[in-house]
Design an enzyme around this catalytic site. Structure first.
Site, PDB file in Angstrom:
ATOM      1  N   MET A  30      50.284  51.474  35.967  1.00 14.00           N
ATOM      2  CA  MET A  30      50.639  51.061  34.609  1.00 14.00           C
ATOM      3  C   MET A  30      50.868  49.554  34.586  1.00 14.00           C
ATOM      4  O   MET A  30      51.530  49.028  33.694  1.00 14.00           O
ATOM      5  CB  MET A  30      51.885  51.807  34.132  1.00 14.00           C
ATOM      6  CG  MET A  30      51.638  53.323  34.044  1.00 14.00           C
ATOM      7  SD  MET A  30      52.738  54.187  32.937  1.00 14.00           S
ATOM      8  CE  MET A  30      54.299  53.845  33.678  1.00 14.00           C
ATOM      9  N   ASN A  32      52.054  45.647  35.876  1.00 16.92           N
ATOM     10  CA  ASN A  32      53.192  44.943  36.471  1.00 16.92           C
ATOM     11  C   ASN A  32      53.150  45.140  37.986  1.00 16.92           C
ATOM     12  O   ASN A  32      54.115  45.598  38.614  1.00 16.92           O
ATOM     13  CB  ASN A  32      54.526  45.419  35.889  1.00 16.92           C
ATOM     14  CG  ASN A  32      55.672  44.482  36.278  1.00 16.92           C
ATOM     15  OD1 ASN A  32      55.446  43.299  36.540  1.00 16.92           O
ATOM     16  ND2 ASN A  32      56.867  44.992  36.341  1.00 16.92           N
ATOM     17  N   LEU A  33      52.018  44.782  38.539  1.00 17.34           N
ATOM     18  CA  LEU A  33      51.720  45.094  39.933  1.00 17.34           C
ATOM     19  C   LEU A  33      52.609  44.326  40.905  1.00 17.34           C
ATOM     20  O   LEU A  33      52.893  43.149  40.702  1.00 17.34           O
ATOM     21  CB  LEU A  33      50.248  44.786  40.229  1.00 17.34           C
ATOM     22  CG  LEU A  33      49.239  45.501  39.313  1.00 17.34           C
ATOM     23  CD1 LEU A  33      47.811  45.134  39.720  1.00 17.34           C
ATOM     24  CD2 LEU A  33      49.418  47.018  39.343  1.00 17.34           C
ATOM     25  N   HIS A  37      51.813  48.183  45.036  1.00 23.43           N
ATOM     26  CA  HIS A  37      50.519  48.537  44.430  1.00 23.43           C
ATOM     27  C   HIS A  37      49.367  47.992  45.273  1.00 23.43           C
ATOM     28  O   HIS A  37      48.349  48.640  45.441  1.00 23.43           O
ATOM     29  CB  HIS A  37      50.390  47.948  43.016  1.00 23.43           C
ATOM     30  CG  HIS A  37      51.296  48.577  42.002  1.00 23.43           C
ATOM     31  ND1 HIS A  37      52.321  47.890  41.402  1.00 23.43           N
ATOM     32  CD2 HIS A  37      51.307  49.812  41.460  1.00 23.43           C
ATOM     33  CE1 HIS A  37      52.937  48.678  40.538  1.00 23.43           C
ATOM     34  NE2 HIS A  37      52.351  49.848  40.547  1.00 23.43           N
ATOM     35  N   GLY A 149      51.448  56.550  45.408  1.00 28.08           N
ATOM     36  CA  GLY A 149      52.577  56.181  46.257  1.00 28.08           C
ATOM     37  C   GLY A 149      53.571  57.331  46.381  1.00 28.08           C
ATOM     38  O   GLY A 149      53.828  58.058  45.415  1.00 28.08           O
ATOM     39  N   LYS A 151      56.649  57.031  46.621  1.00 24.11           N
ATOM     40  CA  LYS A 151      57.923  56.768  45.948  1.00 24.11           C
ATOM     41  C   LYS A 151      58.108  57.758  44.787  1.00 24.11           C
ATOM     42  O   LYS A 151      59.164  58.317  44.582  1.00 24.11           O
ATOM     43  CB  LYS A 151      57.987  55.329  45.423  1.00 24.11           C
ATOM     44  CG  LYS A 151      59.387  54.934  45.116  1.00 24.11           C
ATOM     45  CD  LYS A 151      59.630  54.090  43.885  1.00 24.11           C
ATOM     46  CE  LYS A 151      58.639  53.983  42.832  1.00 24.11           C
ATOM     47  NZ  LYS A 151      59.121  54.242  41.493  1.00 24.11           N
ATOM     48  N   ARG A 189      59.920  48.884  37.637  1.00 23.07           N
ATOM     49  CA  ARG A 189      61.146  48.879  36.836  1.00 23.07           C
ATOM     50  C   ARG A 189      62.299  48.126  37.520  1.00 23.07           C
ATOM     51  O   ARG A 189      63.352  47.963  36.910  1.00 23.07           O
ATOM     52  CB  ARG A 189      61.583  50.310  36.514  1.00 23.07           C
ATOM     53  CG  ARG A 189      60.713  50.977  35.450  1.00 23.07           C
ATOM     54  CD  ARG A 189      61.347  52.273  34.987  1.00 23.07           C
ATOM     55  NE  ARG A 189      60.660  52.834  33.825  1.00 23.07           N
ATOM     56  CZ  ARG A 189      59.689  53.732  33.907  1.00 23.07           C
ATOM     57  NH1 ARG A 189      59.252  54.136  35.073  1.00 23.07           N
ATOM     58  NH2 ARG A 189      59.139  54.207  32.805  1.00 23.07           N
TER      59      ARG A 189
END
Ligand code: PAF
Length: 284
Positions: A30, A32-33, A37, A149, A151, A189
């Site tokens: 999405m 905002n690498l 990423h 990922g 996460k 985030r």
């Protein structure tokens, strides 16, 4: 790197690659690498000839009171990072391209049961939005492999289940969690974590590690371990969404004789929700 905004343009280009027998890897994001990423891109490059990164802030997976409108959008910086990473294609459709009939009547892919717990319990509809957009991306890109990922452990488990249930011809690759030097899992985030909170949020990872160590030393009173961690995190002023010791595949509460477990946690900071997990392999 070539950039495509339309499904038709992206498909036409990938068809040429596919006709040459090239293997295609997808990294869905999405935007905002961050370095995490880029690790996904690097992993995709290892086993694929061509790597496509998608950037689409998918409104369908955000709840009404969530952060869709303030989700960080950093398109030019993202493009520079992708270019430097050696990514071949960027697919970045707009909302109308992805959801031409609007969100309200969009057909959805629903993976039941395992989406009602953990993050799914506090984010109703979230995983429906994820599985729907990911299946759309799989249909558009038709990747041989797609890297996600670890996460977002539950997200990967749900996507894995969707791929199995719907016989989707894509191999999923799980990428290790990429962390800041102090252990905080990288996330788009994290920009919402305040300066005062920053040194304290690592309590989540420390508590998950401590639970993992207790389990590996033979402890099986899982609810007690979860409660102790919750109390510890709350003393630092964070609200805990959940701390849960689960079977790593079904994501149901772990049984005493499960050998593959995962300890997952989610906490709220002032303006963000932070998630993390630690996997445990135990010999019975
Ligand atoms: O993990 C993410 O960034 C998103 O949930 C994904 C997989 C790109 C779907 O929008």
């Amino acid at each position: 790197m070539q950039t495509y905004h339309t499904i038709q343009g992206m498909r036409r280009e990938l068809l040429l690659n596919r006709r040459e027998g090239l293997k295609i890897g997808l990294v869905a994001t999405m935007g905002n690498l961050h370095a995490g990423h880029i690790e996904l891109i690097n992993l995709a490059k290892q086993t694929n000839d061509i790597v496509v990164c998608s950037i689409f802030v998918n409104e369908l997976q955000f709840g009404l009171n969530e952060d869709w409108d303030r989700y960080p959008r950093t398109f030019s910086a993202d493009c520079e990072k992708l270019l430097a990473s050696g990514c071949d294609y960027l697919f970045c459709p707009d909302d109308l391209e992805m959801y031409p009939n609007g969100l309200a009547t969009q057909s959805k892919v629903i993976c039941p049961v395992m989406t009602n717990t953990l993050c799914g319990a506090s984010r109703p509809g979230h995983f429906e939005g994820v599985t729907t957009v990911v299946s759309k991306l799989f249909n558009i890109i038709q990747p041989d492999e797609s890297v996600f990922g670890l996460k977002d452990y539950q997200q990967l488990a749900v996507i894995r289940r969707m791929v199995e249930d719907l016989c989707l011809p894509v191999k999923l690759i799980a990428a290790p969690i990429y962390r800041e030097p102090d252990g905080l899992a990288m996330s788009s985030r994290n920009v919402f974590i305040t300066e005062q909170e920053r040194s304290k949020v690592t309590i989540l990872k420390s508590c998950l590690d401590a639970i993992a160590a207790e389990i590996l030393s033979g402890k099986t009173q899982y609810p007690k371990l979860e409660q102790e961690a919750i109390k510890k995190i709350e003393t630092l002023g964070f609200r805990v969404d959940y701390i849960a010791i689960c079977n790593s595949r079904s994501l149901e509460p772990a049984a005493e004789d499960d050998s593959e477990l995962v300890v997952l946690g989610a906490i709220f900071t002032e303006a963000a929700r932070i998630i993390d997990n630690v996997a445990i392999m135990r010999e019975n």
